[in-house]
Scaffold this motif. Sequence first.
Motif, PDB file in Angstrom:
ATOM      1  N   THR A  36      10.628  -6.051   7.770  1.00  0.00           N
ATOM      2  CA  THR A  36      11.293  -5.670   6.528  1.00  0.00           C
ATOM      3  C   THR A  36      12.056  -4.355   6.694  1.00  0.00           C
ATOM      4  N   GLU A  41      13.020  -6.073  -0.421  1.00  0.00           N
ATOM      5  CA  GLU A  41      12.208  -6.958   0.420  1.00  0.00           C
ATOM      6  C   GLU A  41      10.737  -6.579   0.311  1.00  0.00           C
ATOM      7  N   ARG A  44       9.411  -7.938  -2.786  1.00  0.00           N
ATOM      8  CA  ARG A  44       9.200  -9.375  -2.686  1.00  0.00           C
ATOM      9  C   ARG A  44       7.918  -9.690  -1.929  1.00  0.00           C
ATOM     10  N   TRP A 120       8.670 -17.287   2.028  1.00  0.00           N
ATOM     11  CA  TRP A 120       9.330 -16.349   2.941  1.00  0.00           C
ATOM     12  C   TRP A 120       8.582 -16.239   4.260  1.00  0.00           C
TER      13      TRP A 120
END
Lengths: 232, 232
Positions: A36, A41, A44, A120
């Motif tokens: 990341t 991000e 998330r 993800w």
Amino acid sequence: MKIRGYGQYCPVAKTAAVVSGRWTLLILRDFVLRGTRRYNELKRGNPLIPPSVLAQRLKSLEYAKIIARERSAHGNTWEYHLTEAGEELRPLIEAAGHWGQRWLGSTLTRNDVTPSVLMWDIKRKLRCNELPPDRTVICVEFTDLKRMRFWWLVVEEGNADICMENPGHDVDITIYADLLSLTQVFLGSMSISRALSEGKVRTSGRRELTKSISRWFGVSMFADDNPLNRTG
Amino acid sequence: MKIRGYGQYCPVAKTAAVVSGRWTLLILRDFVLRGTRRYNELKRGNPLIPPSVLAQRLKSLEYAKIIARERSAHGNTWEYHLTEAGEELRPLIEAAGHWGQRWLGSTLTRNDVTPSVLMWDIKRKLRCNELPPDRTVICVEFTDLKRMRFWWLVVEEGNADICMENPGHDVDITIYADLLSLTQVFLGSMSISRALSEGKVRTSGRRELTKSISRWFGVSMFADDNPLNRTG
DNA sequence: CAGTATCCGATGCGATACTG
DNA sequence: CAGTATCGCATCGGATACTG
């Protein structure tokens, strides 16, 4: 920006003062294991972290020279990246992951799963080179969800994109599973072949994609630490 | 006894929920690296921990099956010991120590040092077999302290005892140093030979004990991680 | 020796709303 | 997109005193 230590010279104590705040280890995990680089991000990957806490932690980690903040390549936004010191936290993070999988893997409950985070993770681990060279569209349907039920992975040129709306292309394979089961598959506590044979996961679409699924569906890097996988 | 998690399936998050509370990592360090088994030993190794917090952490760790509490051999007191799960936290603790020494070793200040903790660490690392077979008495004088200034190590039959009053025997060697310098020597950020040649540490007594000091004076297990010791 | 009991204060934390 | 601002509650943590 003061770091509250323990009044000890021990190197473990020095490290603990820096990494043992709430959420800190998880932010580091995102940098070290998920690659990341951006604030959103991190949000998330950690849906429950309050934005103020995330901001504060990033400042602390920057102050501790574990991460650095700089303009992105395009220059219009900010990015974080690990310093050399931060990179060297990898053994610590991995040790935490191995241990957690081995000794706490069985504590998984419905409270621990989120479709977005799982998708993800799955995307990140997809072995695109095991898929056909032309575009492949994978649909995931979480059979126990109303919202966030459908997800599409569009794999093209070795790269996967996530969509939450039907991207319009033909779907090559659909994976049906409840959220917990697919998480268990990703974590390696249930093999995908067993999940399929037990009906926890089903598929429809092109047969050859189902047959090769255990090759292109990548799992967590800690999957092998699961007690079930022990050889001893 | 509820453990507040992060709502994530990630094994790192599972581990973080258990080990990332304040003081927790240090308590684990005492178990894993110092071989501590008793409540009061933990207090000695962590002088600033409030007793209530220590008690709570021990309960948590017991609940998490990382340690177990049972009667001591004599049965009149309690002891803690690591479970198998707890033992396997060693890589995590050691990674923390390596990293701390390497990247935070230079942050050592006067606030981080305590004579009692240092003396117990030194005692634990003494290489008794490098000392004469008969009784050896080592006196440490912290030249910058008023209280806790004098300490005696009585080494006999491969075993060392700590005294804070003159044990009465003849002293074979006295080590004079300020607290910070001797800590640095123990941590490996300054070699004892350099400390001696620079006058940061001095000795008096039997010459052969001074000459062999770098053999019997053991240092921290993280001493080699000091940036100064890097070969690359 | 191995903890409890109590208490208070700081602050960490979470929730929400808002902004350049 | 990448954060601030605000706020209030809870709880963690620290200090001290005490006990079987």
